[in-house]
Design an enzyme around this catalytic site. Structure first.
Site, PDB file in Angstrom:
ATOM      1  N   ALA A   1       0.854  -1.185   0.000  1.00  0.00           N
ATOM      2  CA  ALA A   1       0.000   0.000   0.000  1.00  0.00           C
ATOM      3  C   ALA A   1       0.890   1.234   0.000  1.00  0.00           C
ATOM      4  O   ALA A   1       2.078   1.154   0.312  1.00  0.00           O
ATOM      5  CB  ALA A   1      -0.903  -0.009   1.226  1.00  0.00           C
ATOM      6  N   LYS A   2       0.269   2.344  -0.330  1.00  0.00           N
ATOM      7  CA  LYS A   2       1.025   3.596  -0.414  1.00  0.00           C
ATOM      8  C   LYS A   2       1.775   3.923   0.869  1.00  0.00           C
ATOM      9  O   LYS A   2       2.883   4.449   0.833  1.00  0.00           O
ATOM     10  CB  LYS A   2       0.045   4.741  -0.705  1.00  0.00           C
ATOM     11  CG  LYS A   2       0.236   5.343  -2.070  1.00  0.00           C
ATOM     12  CD  LYS A   2      -0.691   6.492  -2.269  1.00  0.00           C
ATOM     13  CE  LYS A   2       0.125   7.767  -2.345  1.00  0.00           C
ATOM     14  NZ  LYS A   2      -0.646   8.890  -2.852  1.00  0.00           N
ATOM     15  N   ARG A   3       1.153   3.560   2.006  1.00  0.00           N
ATOM     16  CA  ARG A   3       1.782   3.915   3.282  1.00  0.00           C
ATOM     17  C   ARG A   3       3.057   3.114   3.535  1.00  0.00           C
ATOM     18  O   ARG A   3       3.766   3.350   4.502  1.00  0.00           O
ATOM     19  CB  ARG A   3       0.790   3.719   4.431  1.00  0.00           C
ATOM     20  CG  ARG A   3       0.340   2.294   4.595  1.00  0.00           C
ATOM     21  CD  ARG A   3      -0.595   2.084   5.773  1.00  0.00           C
ATOM     22  NE  ARG A   3      -1.146   0.740   5.717  1.00  0.00           N
ATOM     23  CZ  ARG A   3      -2.168   0.374   4.966  1.00  0.00           C
ATOM     24  NH1 ARG A   3      -2.785   1.273   4.224  1.00  0.00           N
ATOM     25  NH2 ARG A   3      -2.585  -0.872   4.941  1.00  0.00           N
ATOM     26  N   ASP A   4       3.368   2.150   2.675  1.00  0.00           N
ATOM     27  CA  ASP A   4       4.560   1.326   2.869  1.00  0.00           C
ATOM     28  C   ASP A   4       5.850   2.033   2.458  1.00  0.00           C
ATOM     29  O   ASP A   4       6.889   1.393   2.305  1.00  0.00           O
ATOM     30  CB  ASP A   4       4.421   0.000   2.112  1.00  0.00           C
ATOM     31  CG  ASP A   4       3.399  -0.908   2.769  1.00  0.00           C
ATOM     32  OD1 ASP A   4       3.383  -0.966   4.013  1.00  0.00           O
ATOM     33  OD2 ASP A   4       2.603  -1.529   2.058  1.00  0.00           O
ATOM     34  N   GLY A   5       5.788   3.345   2.266  1.00  0.00           N
ATOM     35  CA  GLY A   5       7.020   4.079   1.950  1.00  0.00           C
ATOM     36  C   GLY A   5       7.024   4.511   0.508  1.00  0.00           C
ATOM     37  O   GLY A   5       5.973   4.724  -0.094  1.00  0.00           O
TER      38      GLY A   5
END
Ligand code: GLU
Length: 286
Positions: free
Chosen positions: A234-238
């Site tokens: 997901a986008k929040r993974d960096g």
């Protein structure tokens, strides 16, 4: 002409996992002399500008498609017609369950785990009228089977659970499973290549296609891109989106992860072998 497809949701920028699925879908289609079509699945959460950025990214990298881009938000009449056809065959019923009620309902003994237990299937008219005063109804399919088998190029014959899927949500939005089936047929898609988190949806979708007298596509569910914890990327993974990494860097990561040789999609096509697609999830270190 039979087609393969890519069906992105415009909820954010493409990340390397989405790009990998897009490249594989393109390679599967082009290597089997199918056309390749694009469908924007914009019935859910839409981030302004995301669709255009996604299409720009694909084109800039040489992942071209045939014909106009189809948007689900412009096809509501087709979904209504499909629901009507199922209703005419007495295959639809209203469901008043909240998400929580479905999760907390005891599983039905004759149905596989995770299947909708049929709480609203046999309500009387009086019960329906009473429940309808409290909340609007979703519409569900009255499924006559509990499993269905699809053919997947990478997974073989796969038998999956079929239950009373939602066709229209209680805010009137067509459900994903219905829209996919109607659109794949309308776009002549007979080869569905997508990430394997959707493998369990294929049985429901193929069964729905059979009820609508639509052809059954073949499938290739390709490994998902995951983060270090093994969860769907997901986008929040960096730094994992094309915007974060830059298109060229994202492209080389994807090409390398597939063990392919070449720079452009056309070059990759020359050595593409569907049987050699990696079978394990791709771990991305963001
Ligand atoms: N829109 C879905 C996604 O972006 C894909 C649906 C499909 O390929 O059937 O995950």
């Amino acid at each position: 002409m039979p087609a393969g497809r890519f069906a992105p949701s415009p909820s954010g920028d493409l990340h390397v996992g989405n790009l990998r699925t897009a490249l594989l879908a393109w390679l599967f289609a082009r290597s089997t002399r199918r056309s390749f079509v694009l469908r924007v699945e914009d019935l859910d959460r839409v981030r302004p500008g995301a669709e255009q950025r996604q299409l720009d990214d694909l084109l800039a990298l040489g992942l071209d498609w045939d014909g106009p881009v189809v948007r689900q938000s412009e096809r509501l009449a087709a979904y209504d017609a499909a629901v009507q056809a199922l209703a005419d065959a007495d295959l639809v019923y209203p469901c008043f369950c909240t998400r929580r009620e479905v999760q907390e309902a005891p599983t039905a003994p004759h149905l596989p785990p995770g299947a909708y237990p049929g709480t609203c299937r046999d309500l009387t008219d009086a019960q329906r009228d009473a429940r309808a005063t409290a909340r609007p109804a979703a519409l569900r399919l009255r499924a006559a089977v509990t499993s269905w088998t699809v053919h997947d190029v990478l997974h073989g014959d796969v038998e999956g659970v079929v239950d009373d899927v939602v066709l229209l949500r209680n805010d009137g939005t067509p459900a994903y499973n219905l829209a996919v089936v109607v659109d794949d047929a309308a776009q002549d898609v007979d080869q569905v290549v997508r990430a394997d988190d959707l493998l369990t949806s294929a049985a429901r979708q193929a069964y729905l296609a059979s009820l609508l007298d639509l052809p059954q596509p073949t499938y290739a569910h390709v490994p998902l891109a995951v983060n270090v914890d093994g969860r769907r990327l997901a986008k929040r993974d960096g730094a994992v989106t094309l915007a974060d990494l830059g298109r060229d860097r994202a492209w080389s990561m994807v090409v390398e992860s597939l063990g392919l040789v070449g720079d452009t999609p056309a070059e990759l096509l020359e050595s593409f072998d569907a049987a050699a697609v990696p079978r394990r999830p791709w771990t991305v270190l963001g």
